[in-house]
Design a protein around this motif. Sequence first.
Motif, PDB file in Angstrom:
ATOM      1  N   GLU A  82     -12.645  35.712  19.736  1.00 43.58           N
ATOM      2  CA  GLU A  82     -12.351  35.707  21.168  1.00 43.58           C
ATOM      3  C   GLU A  82     -13.628  35.886  21.984  1.00 43.58           C
ATOM      4  O   GLU A  82     -13.846  35.209  22.997  1.00 43.58           O
ATOM      5  N   LEU A  83     -14.488  36.795  21.544  1.00 43.95           N
ATOM      6  CA  LEU A  83     -15.734  37.046  22.274  1.00 43.95           C
ATOM      7  C   LEU A  83     -16.715  35.897  22.107  1.00 43.95           C
ATOM      8  O   LEU A  83     -17.364  35.482  23.082  1.00 43.95           O
ATOM      9  N   MET A  84     -16.832  35.367  20.904  1.00 43.47           N
ATOM     10  CA  MET A  84     -17.818  34.319  20.629  1.00 43.47           C
ATOM     11  C   MET A  84     -17.446  32.995  21.292  1.00 43.47           C
ATOM     12  O   MET A  84     -18.311  32.256  21.758  1.00 43.47           O
ATOM     13  N   GLN A  85     -16.143  32.712  21.357  1.00 44.41           N
ATOM     14  CA  GLN A  85     -15.710  31.408  21.846  1.00 44.41           C
ATOM     15  C   GLN A  85     -15.235  31.428  23.297  1.00 44.41           C
ATOM     16  O   GLN A  85     -15.180  30.399  23.952  1.00 44.41           O
ATOM     17  N   GLY A  86     -14.868  32.603  23.768  1.00 44.77           N
ATOM     18  CA  GLY A  86     -14.305  32.692  25.105  1.00 44.77           C
ATOM     19  C   GLY A  86     -15.332  33.099  26.146  1.00 44.77           C
ATOM     20  O   GLY A  86     -16.544  33.045  25.916  1.00 44.77           O
ATOM     21  N   ASP A  87     -14.816  33.530  27.298  1.00 43.61           N
ATOM     22  CA  ASP A  87     -15.705  33.912  28.395  1.00 43.61           C
ATOM     23  C   ASP A  87     -15.562  35.389  28.734  1.00 43.61           C
ATOM     24  O   ASP A  87     -15.947  35.823  29.822  1.00 43.61           O
ATOM     25  N   LYS A  88     -15.009  36.167  27.797  1.00 44.55           N
ATOM     26  CA  LYS A  88     -14.798  37.590  28.051  1.00 44.55           C
ATOM     27  C   LYS A  88     -15.774  38.441  27.245  1.00 44.55           C
ATOM     28  O   LYS A  88     -16.251  38.043  26.186  1.00 44.55           O
ATOM     29  N   LYS A  89     -16.035  39.630  27.764  1.00 42.26           N
ATOM     30  CA  LYS A  89     -16.869  40.605  27.078  1.00 42.26           C
ATOM     31  C   LYS A  89     -16.006  41.789  26.641  1.00 42.26           C
ATOM     32  O   LYS A  89     -14.858  41.918  27.061  1.00 42.26           O
ATOM     33  N   LEU A  90     -16.587  42.629  25.826  1.00 43.67           N
ATOM     34  CA  LEU A  90     -15.945  43.871  25.416  1.00 43.67           C
ATOM     35  C   LEU A  90     -16.760  45.029  25.970  1.00 43.67           C
ATOM     36  O   LEU A  90     -17.957  45.152  25.687  1.00 43.67           O
TER      37      LEU A  90
END
Length: 346
Positions: free
Chosen positions: A212-220
Amino acid sequence: MKIAIDLTPLHGRKWTGVELYAIDLYHALLELNYEVIPIFHVKNDLDDNPNSFIIKPTKRLLLENLALSKAIRTIKADVALFPIFPPPVDAYFCCKTKIMPTIHDLAFLKYRSTINFAAKYYLTPKNLWAFKKADTLITISGTVKKQLQHYTQLTIKNWGENISSDFRKENLSINANCLNDFGLQPDKYYISVSTIEPRKNLTYLLDIIRDELMQGDKKLVLVGRRGWEKSIRLQQQLNELKQHIIFTEYVSMETLQSLYHYAYAFILMSLDEGFGRTPLEAIACGCKRIVVSDIDIFHEVLGENVNYLPLNDIGFCKAAFNRNKWEETPKMFKVPFDALEEKIDL
């Protein structure tokens, strides 16, 4: 009734869940018809209570095992509460005061390998002594009470947890500008709030959220103390995902509430919790989606109002992130604000 409460651990420490619980318990006691004697180290860190008992600057081992015992003998309260750390080993014999420690969880027995050196070899023996010698044990959930009954014959009272009135809607301090300090945008990050230690299961969280983090536009966004989790695996994960992870360390109340409010979702994949107050804080601040591990305590506290993920199925969890169809917490969900006042039973 005269009630002494040990608040000495508040001084010189960052306040996490157990410290906040102690503060809430103290405030709840003040609302009831008790004579409350808070015991502080060096100074009263909370208020101007004229009944405060102040222990002068003392090294930790002497403070917790000699000075604190002396304070209990001097105060001669009917009940002494120890909401953060276990009592001195001689507290049970030094006077007629009833000794009532709080047992937040049983990680020191169930997950011994995950706790730090001091907890393993110093606090654990004191907790086990309390199992035998305390007058009553206080705990914070039905889940922990049930677990405790396997280890002690003492009376156990579940007073529950408490969410401070600071998180009531009318008291919230939400400011979108707080996101600028971390280069964040609303709904473009997940948030997790906890000390980074093995029981919080960060390696598993990073495994399941990686795609999700690598492919999307969101951070953790990780909020809290960098604790004693130092595994090589975790360091590898953090290095791999360093462009997608933001460590905030400790933040102000305004910043914490704002980070909760603007997050896309709150996530916590703990192996075990005594209660788990941070998901409730997130809900109170307006975070719409809550994702937590499928463990008993979260079901007790959150019911069917949040999203649960298994702790032993990485493939299932990754697929859930790829679908990204998290259920929102119903608006009628009630956060237990100031709940301790109703449950204190002395």
